[in-house]
Design a protein around this motif. Structure first.
Motif, PDB file in Angstrom:
ATOM      1  N   GLY A 104     -55.154 119.310  -3.078  1.00  0.00           N
ATOM      2  CA  GLY A 104     -55.633 120.654  -2.764  1.00  0.00           C
ATOM      3  C   GLY A 104     -56.364 121.310  -3.909  1.00  0.00           C
ATOM      4  O   GLY A 104     -57.376 121.977  -3.704  1.00  0.00           O
ATOM      5  N   HIS A 105     -55.871 121.125  -5.141  1.00  0.00           N
ATOM      6  CA  HIS A 105     -56.478 121.790  -6.292  1.00  0.00           C
ATOM      7  C   HIS A 105     -57.450 120.896  -7.047  1.00  0.00           C
ATOM      8  O   HIS A 105     -58.651 121.130  -7.045  1.00  0.00           O
ATOM      9  CB  HIS A 105     -55.378 122.292  -7.236  1.00  0.00           C
ATOM     10  CG  HIS A 105     -54.635 123.466  -6.702  1.00  0.00           C
ATOM     11  ND1 HIS A 105     -53.353 123.801  -7.094  1.00  0.00           N
ATOM     12  CD2 HIS A 105     -54.989 124.401  -5.780  1.00  0.00           C
ATOM     13  CE1 HIS A 105     -52.957 124.886  -6.448  1.00  0.00           C
ATOM     14  NE2 HIS A 105     -53.921 125.264  -5.644  1.00  0.00           N
ATOM     15  N   ILE A 106     -56.951 119.844  -7.693  1.00  0.00           N
ATOM     16  CA  ILE A 106     -57.818 119.009  -8.525  1.00  0.00           C
ATOM     17  C   ILE A 106     -58.867 118.292  -7.682  1.00  0.00           C
ATOM     18  O   ILE A 106     -60.035 118.201  -8.075  1.00  0.00           O
ATOM     19  CB  ILE A 106     -56.974 118.002  -9.336  1.00  0.00           C
ATOM     20  CG1 ILE A 106     -56.092 118.757 -10.335  1.00  0.00           C
ATOM     21  CG2 ILE A 106     -57.876 117.004 -10.064  1.00  0.00           C
ATOM     22  CD1 ILE A 106     -55.179 117.873 -11.161  1.00  0.00           C
ATOM     23  N   TRP A 141     -58.776 125.821 -11.377  1.00  0.00           N
ATOM     24  CA  TRP A 141     -59.689 126.528 -12.285  1.00  0.00           C
ATOM     25  C   TRP A 141     -60.263 125.579 -13.328  1.00  0.00           C
ATOM     26  O   TRP A 141     -61.446 125.633 -13.648  1.00  0.00           O
ATOM     27  CB  TRP A 141     -58.944 127.676 -12.959  1.00  0.00           C
ATOM     28  CG  TRP A 141     -59.780 128.437 -13.939  1.00  0.00           C
ATOM     29  CD1 TRP A 141     -60.697 129.421 -13.670  1.00  0.00           C
ATOM     30  CD2 TRP A 141     -59.791 128.269 -15.372  1.00  0.00           C
ATOM     31  NE1 TRP A 141     -61.275 129.871 -14.836  1.00  0.00           N
ATOM     32  CE2 TRP A 141     -60.739 129.181 -15.885  1.00  0.00           C
ATOM     33  CE3 TRP A 141     -59.092 127.441 -16.250  1.00  0.00           C
ATOM     34  CZ2 TRP A 141     -60.995 129.292 -17.257  1.00  0.00           C
ATOM     35  CZ3 TRP A 141     -59.345 127.547 -17.610  1.00  0.00           C
ATOM     36  CH2 TRP A 141     -60.290 128.466 -18.094  1.00  0.00           C
ATOM     37  N   ALA A 142     -59.422 124.684 -13.831  1.00  0.00           N
ATOM     38  CA  ALA A 142     -59.890 123.717 -14.827  1.00  0.00           C
ATOM     39  C   ALA A 142     -60.976 122.822 -14.243  1.00  0.00           C
ATOM     40  O   ALA A 142     -62.020 122.600 -14.870  1.00  0.00           O
ATOM     41  CB  ALA A 142     -58.713 122.867 -15.323  1.00  0.00           C
ATOM     42  N   VAL A 143     -60.762 122.313 -13.047  1.00  0.00           N
ATOM     43  CA  VAL A 143     -61.758 121.445 -12.411  1.00  0.00           C
ATOM     44  C   VAL A 143     -63.056 122.208 -12.167  1.00  0.00           C
ATOM     45  O   VAL A 143     -64.158 121.707 -12.430  1.00  0.00           O
ATOM     46  CB  VAL A 143     -61.207 120.869 -11.088  1.00  0.00           C
ATOM     47  CG1 VAL A 143     -62.311 120.147 -10.309  1.00  0.00           C
ATOM     48  CG2 VAL A 143     -60.061 119.913 -11.375  1.00  0.00           C
ATOM     49  N   ARG A 208     -53.339 121.772 -22.687  1.00  0.00           N
ATOM     50  CA  ARG A 208     -54.623 121.576 -23.349  1.00  0.00           C
ATOM     51  C   ARG A 208     -55.692 121.226 -22.322  1.00  0.00           C
ATOM     52  O   ARG A 208     -55.527 120.296 -21.523  1.00  0.00           O
ATOM     53  CB  ARG A 208     -54.536 120.470 -24.405  1.00  0.00           C
ATOM     54  CG  ARG A 208     -53.698 120.832 -25.621  1.00  0.00           C
ATOM     55  CD  ARG A 208     -53.649 119.689 -26.611  1.00  0.00           C
ATOM     56  NE  ARG A 208     -54.996 119.294 -27.003  1.00  0.00           N
ATOM     57  CZ  ARG A 208     -55.379 118.023 -27.184  1.00  0.00           C
ATOM     58  NH1 ARG A 208     -54.532 117.035 -26.980  1.00  0.00           N
ATOM     59  NH2 ARG A 208     -56.617 117.747 -27.558  1.00  0.00           N
ATOM     60  N   LEU A 209     -56.773 121.975 -22.353  1.00  0.00           N
ATOM     61  CA  LEU A 209     -57.911 121.748 -21.472  1.00  0.00           C
ATOM     62  C   LEU A 209     -59.144 121.492 -22.334  1.00  0.00           C
ATOM     63  O   LEU A 209     -59.511 122.329 -23.158  1.00  0.00           O
ATOM     64  CB  LEU A 209     -58.139 122.967 -20.567  1.00  0.00           C
ATOM     65  CG  LEU A 209     -56.960 123.373 -19.669  1.00  0.00           C
ATOM     66  CD1 LEU A 209     -57.303 124.634 -18.887  1.00  0.00           C
ATOM     67  CD2 LEU A 209     -56.578 122.246 -18.722  1.00  0.00           C
ATOM     68  N   VAL A 210     -59.756 120.323 -22.151  1.00  0.00           N
ATOM     69  CA  VAL A 210     -60.860 119.895 -23.003  1.00  0.00           C
ATOM     70  C   VAL A 210     -62.187 120.047 -22.260  1.00  0.00           C
ATOM     71  O   VAL A 210     -62.332 119.539 -21.134  1.00  0.00           O
ATOM     72  CB  VAL A 210     -60.675 118.423 -23.433  1.00  0.00           C
ATOM     73  CG1 VAL A 210     -61.879 117.935 -24.243  1.00  0.00           C
ATOM     74  CG2 VAL A 210     -59.391 118.271 -24.249  1.00  0.00           C
TER      75      VAL A 210
END
Length: 345
Positions: A104-106, A141-143, A208-210
Motif C-alpha cells: 500500500g505504501h512503498i 512519503w519516502a518513496v 535513516r532516509l538517503v
C-alpha cells in the motif's frame, strides 16, 4: 510504470478496459482468464500460478478484476517483503470497490487504488492505519520523495509512535519544502527521522532516509557479463563516495537496449534504465570526455557521461568516465530537496 490487469468474466473484462484508461502514460497489459467472451482481451492459456509468478516478477502493479479472494490466493506464494513486492489491487467486476491488498505504501497500491477508484467511480477501500487516521505514512512519503529507506524496522517504530501520539523528531541535511507535519515536529524525542547522505543518528532510534539523487551513465562492450558491470559500478560508486542507495536511475545509448548484462544489472537493482539515440546524446550541452574510438562505433564521443546528464533532472557530473573490464561508468548528481506537500498522495 508497468501494469498488468487480469479479469475472470465478461463483465470483468469490460471493466478492465475502463481501468486501463486510468494509466494513459504507463505500459498496460490486459489479460483474461475465462472461457466466456473476453471482449477481445488476450486470454491466458497457462495456469494462474504461472501467470502470477511472471507478473509479480515483471510488473510495478497488478490489478485483479474479480473477487478479492482470487487475488489473495494467487499472490500468496510469491510475496517476499514490502520493499520489493509490486502494488496489488483488487476491483470487483462491477467496479463498485477498489481495494489495495499489497504494498500500500512503498509499492504505491493505496495511491493507485484511489486513482483507479476516481477514474471508474468506485469506492477506494484503504485500510492502512496511518491513512485512515489522517497521519503521515513515512514510508510512502519516502518513496514519493525518492528516498531510500535504510532501516525498515525503524520505519515501523516511527509509524507506531506516530499512531500512538508519541513524540517523533525530524532532521534533514537537504532543503525541506512545505511544513513539517505535527507528527514529526517534536523538539525532544528518542525516535525520529534523519534525511541525508551521512551516517548521522540524531535519535536513539533513527530512521535513516538517503536521497536517491544520482544517475548512472553506463557504456559497455557487446556481451559484457552482468558481473563485470556490477563490479565496475561498485568501484565507481566507491570512487564517488556514494552507494547504490543514492542511485535513482541508469541510462545508456540505444545501441545497448538489448544488452543482456546491462538489462540484468538494472533489473537486479530495480533501476529504471533509459536508452537514448546518438542524436539525443550529442545534443546534451556541456563539456565531456572524448574518445575517438567510441565516436567511431557509436557516433557519440562519451556515452556514459552524456547519458548520465541526459537522464538526470538537471544534474551535474560528479564522476567522469570511469573505465575498466570493457565498462564505462559516469555519475550525475541532481539538486535535491524533500517536500511535505507530497505526503498524502
Amino acid at each position: 510504470m508497468k501494469v498488468d490487469i487480469i479479469a475472470f468474466s465478461t463483465k470483468g473484462c469490460q471493466k478492465s478496459l475502463d481501468i486501463a484508461g486510468c494509466f494513459p502514460e504507463d505500459e498496460v497489459n490486459l489479460f483474461a482468464k475465462t472461457t466466456a467472451d473476453s471482449v477481445g482481451i488476450e486470454k491466458v492459456e497457462c495456469s494462474m500460478r504461472e501467470w502470477t509468478e511472471r507478473s509479480f516478477a515483471e510488473c510495478d502493479a497488478i490489478v485483479f478484476v474479480g473477487a478479492v479472494g482470487i487475488a489473495v490466493r494467487e499472490i500468496a506464494p510469491f510475496i517476499r517483503n514490502k520493499t520489493v513486492d509490486p502494488a496489488v489491487i483488487s476491483v470487483d467486476e462491477l467496479g463498485r470497490f477498489c481495494i489495495p491488498i499489497l504494498s500500500g505504501h512503498i509499492g504505491g497500491a493505496n495511491g493507485i487504488a484511489v486513482r483507479v477508484a476516481g477514474h471508474i467511480g468506485a469506492v477506494p477501500v484503504v485500510t492502512t492505519a496511518t491513512d485512515i487516521n489522517g497521519k503521515i505514512a513515512i514510508d510512502a512519503w519516502a518513496v514519493n520523495n525518492d528516498l531510500s529507506i535504510v532501516n525498515l524496522h525503524a520505519a515501523k517504530d516511527v509509524a507506531a509512535r506516530i499512531l500512538s501520539g508519541d513524540p517523533v523528531g525530524f532532521v534533514s541535511d537537504v532543503p525541506v519544502k512545505g511544513d513539517v507535519p505535527p507528527e514529526l515536529s517534536a523538539d525532544e524525542a528518542s525516535t525520529g527521522v534523519y534525511v541525508g547522505n551521512g551516517d548521522a543518528r540524531p535519535f536513539e532510534t533513527t530512521l535513516r532516509l538517503v536521497p536517491r539523487d544520482c544517475v548512472l551513465g553506463i557504456g559497455c562492450r557487446r556481451d559484457t557479463p552482468e558481473e563485470d558491470i556490477e563490479g565496475m559500478v561498485s568501484r565507481a560508486l566507491a570512487e564517488a563516495g556514494i552507494s547504490m542507495r543514492n542511485v535513482r536511475a541508469a541510462a545508456s545509448i540505444d545501441l545497448k537496449k538489448d544488452e543482456a548484462g546491462l538489462l540484468a544489472f538494472a533489473s537486479k537493482h530495480s533501476l529504471p534504465i533509459t536508452f537514448y539515440t546518438a542524436d539525443e546524446l550529442n545534443a546534451v550541452p556541456g563539456e565531456f570526455s572524448k574518445s575517438g574510438f567510441v565516436q567511431s562505433v557509436t557516433a557519440v564521443d562519451c556515452v556514459c557521461e552524456r547519458s548520465a546528464v541526459k537522464a538526470s533532472r538537471g544534474g551535474r557530473i560528479i564522476l567522469r568516465k570511469y573505465a575498466g573490464d570493457g565498462v564505462t561508468v559516469a555519475i550525475a548528481r541532481e539538486d535535491f530537496s524533500v517536500d511535505f506537500t507530497r505526503y498524502r498522495k
